[in-house]
Design a protein around this motif. Structure first.
Motif, PDB file in Angstrom:
ATOM      1  N   HIS A   1     -14.851  -0.580  62.130  1.00  0.00           N
ATOM      2  CA  HIS A   1     -16.175  -0.218  61.634  1.00  0.00           C
ATOM      3  C   HIS A   1     -16.491   1.248  61.851  1.00  0.00           C
ATOM      4  O   HIS A   1     -16.862   1.974  60.915  1.00  0.00           O
ATOM      5  N   PHE A   2     -16.353   1.718  63.106  1.00  0.00           N
ATOM      6  CA  PHE A   2     -16.782   3.068  63.434  1.00  0.00           C
ATOM      7  C   PHE A   2     -15.651   4.099  63.520  1.00  0.00           C
ATOM      8  O   PHE A   2     -15.888   5.284  63.290  1.00  0.00           O
ATOM      9  N   THR A   3     -14.439   3.680  63.875  1.00  0.00           N
ATOM     10  CA  THR A   3     -13.343   4.638  64.007  1.00  0.00           C
ATOM     11  C   THR A   3     -12.603   4.827  62.687  1.00  0.00           C
ATOM     12  O   THR A   3     -12.417   5.959  62.219  1.00  0.00           O
ATOM     13  N   VAL A   4     -12.172   3.722  62.081  1.00  0.00           N
ATOM     14  CA  VAL A   4     -11.493   3.797  60.786  1.00  0.00           C
ATOM     15  C   VAL A   4     -12.510   3.926  59.653  1.00  0.00           C
ATOM     16  O   VAL A   4     -12.205   4.405  58.568  1.00  0.00           O
ATOM     17  N   ARG A   5     -13.743   3.485  59.925  1.00  0.00           N
ATOM     18  CA  ARG A   5     -14.845   3.520  58.962  1.00  0.00           C
ATOM     19  C   ARG A   5     -14.535   2.710  57.707  1.00  0.00           C
ATOM     20  O   ARG A   5     -14.860   3.118  56.577  1.00  0.00           O
TER      21      ARG A   5
ATOM     22  N   ASN B   1     -27.750  -2.496  59.956  1.00  0.00           N
ATOM     23  CA  ASN B   1     -27.369  -3.812  59.444  1.00  0.00           C
ATOM     24  C   ASN B   1     -27.636  -4.845  60.538  1.00  0.00           C
ATOM     25  O   ASN B   1     -27.028  -4.794  61.611  1.00  0.00           O
ATOM     26  N   VAL B   2     -28.543  -5.772  60.280  1.00  0.00           N
ATOM     27  CA  VAL B   2     -28.948  -6.747  61.297  1.00  0.00           C
ATOM     28  C   VAL B   2     -27.764  -7.598  61.757  1.00  0.00           C
ATOM     29  O   VAL B   2     -27.611  -7.860  62.953  1.00  0.00           O
TER      30      VAL B   2
ATOM     31  N   VAL C   1     -24.572  -6.862  61.829  1.00  0.00           N
ATOM     32  CA  VAL C   1     -23.695  -6.054  62.683  1.00  0.00           C
ATOM     33  C   VAL C   1     -24.298  -5.918  64.073  1.00  0.00           C
ATOM     34  O   VAL C   1     -23.605  -6.058  65.094  1.00  0.00           O
ATOM     35  N   SER C   2     -25.593  -5.662  64.144  1.00  0.00           N
ATOM     36  CA  SER C   2     -26.258  -5.493  65.436  1.00  0.00           C
ATOM     37  C   SER C   2     -26.247  -6.782  66.253  1.00  0.00           C
ATOM     38  O   SER C   2     -25.982  -6.762  67.460  1.00  0.00           O
ATOM     39  N   VAL C   3     -26.514  -7.911  65.593  1.00  0.00           N
ATOM     40  CA  VAL C   3     -26.508  -9.198  66.295  1.00  0.00           C
ATOM     41  C   VAL C   3     -25.111  -9.509  66.815  1.00  0.00           C
ATOM     42  O   VAL C   3     -24.939  -9.932  67.962  1.00  0.00           O
ATOM     43  N   PHE C   4     -24.102  -9.297  65.975  1.00  0.00           N
ATOM     44  CA  PHE C   4     -22.718  -9.527  66.400  1.00  0.00           C
ATOM     45  C   PHE C   4     -22.356  -8.633  67.584  1.00  0.00           C
ATOM     46  O   PHE C   4     -21.707  -9.076  68.544  1.00  0.00           O
ATOM     47  N   TYR C   5     -22.793  -7.387  67.529  1.00  0.00           N
ATOM     48  CA  TYR C   5     -22.520  -6.437  68.610  1.00  0.00           C
ATOM     49  C   TYR C   5     -23.151  -6.907  69.917  1.00  0.00           C
ATOM     50  O   TYR C   5     -22.507  -6.909  70.967  1.00  0.00           O
ATOM     51  N   ILE C   6     -24.418  -7.321  69.859  1.00  0.00           N
ATOM     52  CA  ILE C   6     -25.125  -7.754  71.068  1.00  0.00           C
ATOM     53  C   ILE C   6     -24.483  -9.004  71.661  1.00  0.00           C
ATOM     54  O   ILE C   6     -24.288  -9.105  72.877  1.00  0.00           O
ATOM     55  N   VAL C   7     -24.149  -9.978  70.799  1.00  0.00           N
ATOM     56  CA  VAL C   7     -23.507 -11.206  71.276  1.00  0.00           C
ATOM     57  C   VAL C   7     -22.149 -10.895  71.900  1.00  0.00           C
ATOM     58  O   VAL C   7     -21.808 -11.400  72.987  1.00  0.00           O
ATOM     59  N   ALA C   8     -21.368 -10.044  71.229  1.00  0.00           N
ATOM     60  CA  ALA C   8     -20.040  -9.708  71.738  1.00  0.00           C
ATOM     61  C   ALA C   8     -20.120  -8.957  73.066  1.00  0.00           C
ATOM     62  O   ALA C   8     -19.337  -9.210  73.986  1.00  0.00           O
TER      63      ALA C   8
ATOM     64  N   VAL D   1     -32.268   1.067  67.249  1.00  0.00           N
ATOM     65  CA  VAL D   1     -32.095   1.411  65.836  1.00  0.00           C
ATOM     66  C   VAL D   1     -32.909   0.459  64.962  1.00  0.00           C
ATOM     67  O   VAL D   1     -33.655   0.888  64.077  1.00  0.00           O
ATOM     68  N   LEU D   2     -32.782  -0.835  65.219  1.00  0.00           N
ATOM     69  CA  LEU D   2     -33.516  -1.823  64.427  1.00  0.00           C
ATOM     70  C   LEU D   2     -35.027  -1.681  64.600  1.00  0.00           C
ATOM     71  O   LEU D   2     -35.793  -1.934  63.672  1.00  0.00           O
TER      72      LEU D   2
END
Length: 233
Positions: A125-129, A162-163, A165-172, A224-225
């Motif tokens: 997501h962020f490195t290879v974009r 992106n909600v 993406v943010s939810v997945f990030y927080i859960v992970a 961000v959200l």
């Protein structure tokens, strides 16, 4: 070579290697969080930080490769040790034998796989974009008025807007924090750094660290959200 082979072949050796790779990864996630928290500062800060990392050139990819190798070895060893423990205890534990430490240790391999999947997604997501080629075109001019660098600030804000993406990030990150709470104590034990005198203190430190780690990481997408961290004007 024989020494390395014996480490992978013996149960004690695998636990030692797992502890070493865990220590490396613990240091990385801590440093990574410190760097990411610069998103709460003016955009120039995190953009200069990103430029500093990219200026390492091939060295940065060597570091990434080493960290990814440590992660793969760590997860593989966790799976191997879990299978060994199950083979040694074919009968399920009774309910009265399951305590908090046992529960954490029993799910370490599973949480490790989830964390691995999250890190691969995070890199894509962020490195290879992947899916966001436009992020490679965004630039930011530093205070000297001449140096143009990649606009990491915009990339992070747009990414976490992106909600899902943010939810997945927080859960992970929550799963990673739970993994670390047991892992910190376990790696100290494997490296011979745990004793009866300060076991309770070590466990309290692990729990406190992991709560702080989780809350600070979760604060980034939530900010961000919530509109507290916005795109630079």
């Amino acid at each position: 070579m024989n020494l390395l082979g014996s480490l992978f072949q013996s149960s004690i050796g695998r636990k030692f290697l797992m502890a070493l790779t865990g220590l490396v990864l613990f240091g990385f996630v801590t440093g990574h969080l410190v760097g990411n928290l610069q998103i709460f500062l003016p955009p120039a800060k995190i953009n200069a930080y990103g430029h500093m990392l990219e200026s390492l050139g091939a060295g940065l990819w060597l570091i990434r490769g080493f960290l990814l190798l440590c992660l793969l070895i760590h997860v593989w060893l966790a799976i191997q040790l879990t299978l060994e423990n199950r083979a040694a205890r074919p009968h399920a534990y009774g309910a009265d034998h399951v305590n908090r430490a046992t529960l954490a240790s029993r799910v370490m391999a599973r949480t490790g796989i989830v964390v691995l999947a999250f890190i691969l997604f995070h890199l894509a997501h962020f490195t290879v974009r992947a899916g966001h080629p436009e992020w490679s075109e965004h630039t930011f001019t530093l205070a000297d008025g001449m140096t143009k660098v990649r606009d990491v600030h915009t990339m992070v804000v747009q990414g976490f807007s992106n909600v899902l993406v943010s939810v997945f990030y927080i859960v992970a990150v929550g799963i990673l924090s739970y993994h670390l709470a047991h892992g910190v104590v376990s790696l100290c034990q494997s490296l011979g750094l745990k004793n009866e005198k300060w076991t309770r203190g070590l466990e309290r430190f692990a729990v406190a660290y992991c709560w702080i780690y989780f809350l600070l990481n979760a604060a980034i997408p939530l900010a961000v959200l919530g509109g507290f961290v916005k795109l630079a004007a």
